[in-house]
Write a protein that holds these residues in place. Structure first.
Motif, short mmCIF file in Angstrom:
data_model
loop_
_atom_site.label_atom_id
_atom_site.label_comp_id
_atom_site.label_asym_id
_atom_site.label_seq_id
_atom_site.Cartn_x
_atom_site.Cartn_y
_atom_site.Cartn_z
N GLY A 167 0.80 -1.21 0.00
CA GLY A 167 0.00 0.00 0.00
C GLY A 167 0.83 1.26 0.00
N SER A 168 2.04 1.19 0.57
CA SER A 168 2.91 2.36 0.59
C SER A 168 3.39 2.74 -0.80
CB SER A 168 4.11 2.11 1.50
OG SER A 168 4.95 1.10 0.95
N LEU A 169 3.26 1.81 -1.77
CA LEU A 169 3.65 2.09 -3.15
C LEU A 169 2.57 2.85 -3.91
CD1 LEU A 169 5.20 -1.38 -4.08
CD2 LEU A 169 6.38 0.64 -3.22
N PHE A 172 11.05 -11.46 3.42
CA PHE A 172 11.39 -11.45 1.99
C PHE A 172 10.87 -10.18 1.32
CE2 PHE A 172 11.36 -16.34 2.22
CZ PHE A 172 12.74 -16.38 2.37
N ASN A 173 9.65 -9.78 1.66
CA ASN A 173 9.08 -8.57 1.08
C ASN A 173 9.94 -7.34 1.39
OD1 ASN A 173 6.94 -9.95 0.02
ND2 ASN A 173 5.45 -9.24 1.51
N PHE A 174 10.45 -7.30 2.61
CA PHE A 174 11.25 -6.15 3.06
C PHE A 174 12.43 -5.91 2.13
CE2 PHE A 174 14.56 -4.25 5.78
CZ PHE A 174 13.88 -3.12 6.22
N PHE A 175 13.02 -6.99 1.66
CA PHE A 175 14.20 -6.86 0.79
C PHE A 175 13.86 -6.86 -0.70
CE2 PHE A 175 15.99 -8.60 4.74
CZ PHE A 175 17.00 -7.67 4.97
N LEU A 176 12.70 -7.44 -1.06
CA LEU A 176 12.38 -7.59 -2.48
C LEU A 176 11.50 -6.47 -3.03
CD1 LEU A 176 11.69 -11.44 -2.54
CD2 LEU A 176 13.68 -10.26 -3.49
N ILE A 177 10.61 -5.92 -2.22
CA ILE A 177 9.69 -4.89 -2.71
C ILE A 177 10.38 -3.55 -2.91
CG2 ILE A 177 7.65 -3.52 -2.17
CD1 ILE A 177 6.47 -5.94 -0.77
N PHE A 178 11.17 -3.15 -1.90
CA PHE A 178 11.71 -1.79 -1.87
C PHE A 178 13.13 -1.74 -2.42
CE2 PHE A 178 8.78 -2.32 1.74
CZ PHE A 178 7.79 -1.44 1.34
N PRO A 179 13.54 -0.59 -2.96
CA PRO A 179 14.92 -0.43 -3.44
C PRO A 179 15.88 -0.21 -2.28
CG PRO A 179 13.73 1.62 -3.72
CD PRO A 179 12.72 0.62 -3.22
N THR A 180 17.16 -0.19 -2.58
CA THR A 180 18.15 0.12 -1.55
C THR A 180 17.87 1.52 -0.98
OG1 THR A 180 19.80 -1.25 -2.65
CG2 THR A 180 20.62 0.41 -1.10
N ARG A 181 17.85 1.63 0.34
CA ARG A 181 17.54 2.92 0.96
C ARG A 181 18.30 3.06 2.27
NH1 ARG A 181 14.60 -1.91 1.23
NH2 ARG A 181 13.27 -2.01 3.07
N THR A 182 18.31 4.27 2.79
CA THR A 182 18.96 4.57 4.06
C THR A 182 17.89 4.66 5.14
OG1 THR A 182 20.73 5.78 2.97
CG2 THR A 182 20.42 6.17 5.32
N VAL A 183 18.06 3.90 6.20
CA VAL A 183 17.10 3.87 7.30
C VAL A 183 17.73 4.49 8.53
CG1 VAL A 183 15.70 2.38 8.78
CG2 VAL A 183 16.00 1.80 6.37
N GLU A 184 16.99 5.37 9.18
CA GLU A 184 17.48 6.02 10.40
C GLU A 184 17.00 5.25 11.62
OE1 GLU A 184 17.25 10.34 12.70
OE2 GLU A 184 16.55 10.15 10.63
N ALA A 242 15.89 -5.09 -3.62
CA ALA A 242 15.81 -5.38 -5.05
C ALA A 242 14.96 -4.37 -5.80
CB ALA A 242 15.25 -6.78 -5.27
N GLY A 243 14.03 -3.69 -5.08
CA GLY A 243 13.19 -2.69 -5.73
C GLY A 243 12.24 -3.26 -6.77
N LEU A 244 11.69 -4.45 -6.52
CA LEU A 244 10.84 -5.11 -7.52
C LEU A 244 9.37 -4.72 -7.41
CD1 LEU A 244 12.35 -8.72 -7.38
CD2 LEU A 244 12.81 -6.92 -9.06
N GLY A 245 8.99 -3.98 -6.37
CA GLY A 245 7.61 -3.54 -6.24
C GLY A 245 6.63 -4.69 -6.06
N VAL A 246 5.55 -4.66 -6.85
CA VAL A 246 4.51 -5.70 -6.74
C VAL A 246 5.07 -7.08 -7.04
CG1 VAL A 246 2.35 -6.51 -7.76
CG2 VAL A 246 2.64 -4.09 -7.26
N ALA A 247 5.96 -7.19 -8.01
CA ALA A 247 6.58 -8.49 -8.31
C ALA A 247 7.38 -8.99 -7.12
CB ALA A 247 7.48 -8.37 -9.54
N LEU A 282 7.11 -12.60 -5.28
CA LEU A 282 8.28 -13.46 -5.11
C LEU A 282 8.51 -13.77 -3.64
CD1 LEU A 282 10.56 -14.86 -6.61
CD2 LEU A 282 11.92 -12.77 -6.41
N GLY A 283 8.28 -12.80 -2.77
CA GLY A 283 8.41 -13.05 -1.33
C GLY A 283 7.43 -14.11 -0.85
N THR A 284 6.19 -14.03 -1.34
CA THR A 284 5.18 -15.04 -0.99
C THR A 284 5.59 -16.41 -1.52
OG1 THR A 284 3.42 -13.38 -1.01
CG2 THR A 284 2.76 -15.68 -1.25
#
Length: 457
Positions: free
Chosen positions: A36-38, A173-185, A196-201, A205-207
């Motif tokens: 949903g954040s996408l 798996f979603n945490f690493f596959l949905i979103f792109p590389t980012r900086t977290v505080e 991986a920044g794959l979004g819906v795909a 894939l995580g599922t």
């Protein structure tokens, strides 16, 4: 068994399954919030094919239950070697069935979203999501088979823990596959999180990966660690006509039932699609939100299938009747409580699922309508599980056909053009109340017990 002993056994077998279902829903909430954040298009692309994935998953469940109900009845009759023979048969037959369904789904993945009436901006992502899901169907089938076989052998704890773990893996798996590389505080530090920044795909894939891991774990526990069901001893792997015939007799009505239910949900998706992306997204998230209310009913239904199945196998008619009625009562009470919570906390639930204000407002409105149907919905869910344990699957499937297509779809077609998504959910609420009443009549008339007696004779 005394009444008190029956109550304790129903509760003890239900609790692990209920906790697993609740943990599954919590993870689905997190999953939905991640997607949903996408944006609403990402949510709508998954929501568009959700009813179809339910249909396919229902076919897998039907295939598994055709064998696991037999196993429960053989265990109740103290014929454990026959139960293990059933397991061997199920591994071969269900594996072949899953491959056929997998290839069929892959072949239609490209055109499915357009056939469902999806908007052009969501069809490509929806097609990609369904393709990845289809590739994972053998794992879905073996996860369903492994879990149902363990449950019907009386082991509710192992599948509950592993299915709960699957949901945690899905989120990881979603945490690493949905979103792109980012900086977290975190605190005063900044950390680079690779993605991986794959979004819906990436969500699909995580599922899929979590399904594969869980299926392997369940099969290991079932085939090598279960004291009742392990297949390391003697026994053949050839397909027996006796077990296969009975599996088909149990599975076909269940598959028909899932086809009726999921087919109606697919048509509902086509009814909702012309209402716009906001309605599609709100409908998808409302279904996810509602599942927190009704999934505990499925946990109790799993316990009811085991208890009634083993009682029928042991020729204990009164005990089977008692377990069925107690399970339905427990499900109705629990889902009434969760419906009350769902009604009052609906705004907070949607605030977690999506930042889009229009989607949130519409979703809250329809979710509160559905809360009034939950007590009778519980009766239909748990009664179906009890009837399934006795091998009674044909009549319930006919009742679902009459209810879903004669009431829900007819009302939704009439109301959707006039009052939008609200009309679709009013139709759903009315239909669930009628369906629950039908299942209560079936349960208390007890023709399912007479049929089970005739089969045993």
């Amino acid at each position: 068994m005394s009444f008190g002993q029956q109550v304790r056994l129903v509760v003890c077998l239900s609790i692990p399954a209920i906790l697993a279902e609740i943990s599954s829903i919590v993870m689905q909430y997190i999953d939905a919030a991640m997607v949903g954040s996408l944006g609403k298009n990402a949510t709508a692309s998954i929501g568009l094919v959700t009813s179809t994935t339910w249909f396919v998953g229902g076919l897998c469940i039907s295939a598994a239950m055709g064998f696991s109900v037999q196993a429960a009845q053989y265990i109740g009759a103290k014929e454990e070697e026959a139960a293990r023979d059933v397991l061997r048969q199920s591994l071969l037959v269900c594996g072949a069935f899953a491959l056929l369904v997998c290839f069929a789904c892959i072949s239609v993945s490209g055109i499915l979203p357009r056939w469902l009436g999806g908007a052009p901006e969501v069809c490509e992502e929806a097609s990609r999501y369904f393709f990845i899901y289809a590739c994972a169907l053998p794992a879905v089938q073996f996860r369903q088979l492994g879990g149902s076989m363990l449950q019907c052998s009386g082991d509710m704890k192992t599948p509950s823990i592993l299915n709960g773990t699957m949901c945690v893996l899905d989120v990881l798996f979603n945490f690493f596959l949905i979103f792109p590389t980012r900086t977290v505080e975190i605190g005063s530090g900044h950390w680079v999180v690779y993605g991986a920044g794959l979004g819906v795909a990436g969500a699909a894939l995580g599922t899929a990966l979590s399904e594969v891991v869980t299926a392997l774990a369940l099969l290991y526990m079932l085939c090598f660690r279960s004291k009742v069901m392990q297949v390391t001893g003697k026994g053949g792997w050839g397909v027996s006509g006796i077990y296969l015939k009975k599996a088909v007799r149990i599975s076909l009505p269940m598959a028909f039932e899932h086809g009726v239910l999921s087919g109606a949900q697919i048509i509902s998706t086509k009814i909702v699609s012309p209402l716009g992306t906001v309605s599609v997204a709100a409908n998808s998230l409302a279904v996810t939100a509602e599942s927190l209310c009704y999934m505990p009913g499925y946990g109790i239904a799993a316990a009811a299938t085991t208890l009634v199945g083993q009682s029928v196998g042991a020729r204990r008619r009164e005990q089977a009747r008692g377990f069925a009625r107690l399970s339905v009562l427990l499900g109705a009470v629990l889902m009434t409580m969760t419906a009350f919570l769902m009604f009052f906390f609906a705004p907070g639930m949607f605030a977690m699922l999506t930042p889009d204000r229009a989607v949130r407002d519409l979703g809250v409105r329809v979710l509160r309508i559905e809360a009034f149907a939950e007590p009778l919905y519980a009766c239909s869910i748990v009664a179906a599980g009890a009837l399934r344990g006795a091998g009674d699957t044909l009549v319930p499937s006919v009742m679902n056909l009459m209810s879903m297509w004669g009431i829900r779809i007819t009302m939704a077609v009439f109301l959707a053009p006039r009052i939008g998504l609200t009309g679709v959910w009013i139709a759903m609420c009315v239909e669930l109340c009628i369906r629950g009443s039908l299942f209560l009549v079936r349960l208390f008339r007890e023709k399912w017990l007479a049929a089970a007696d005739r089969e045993e004779d």
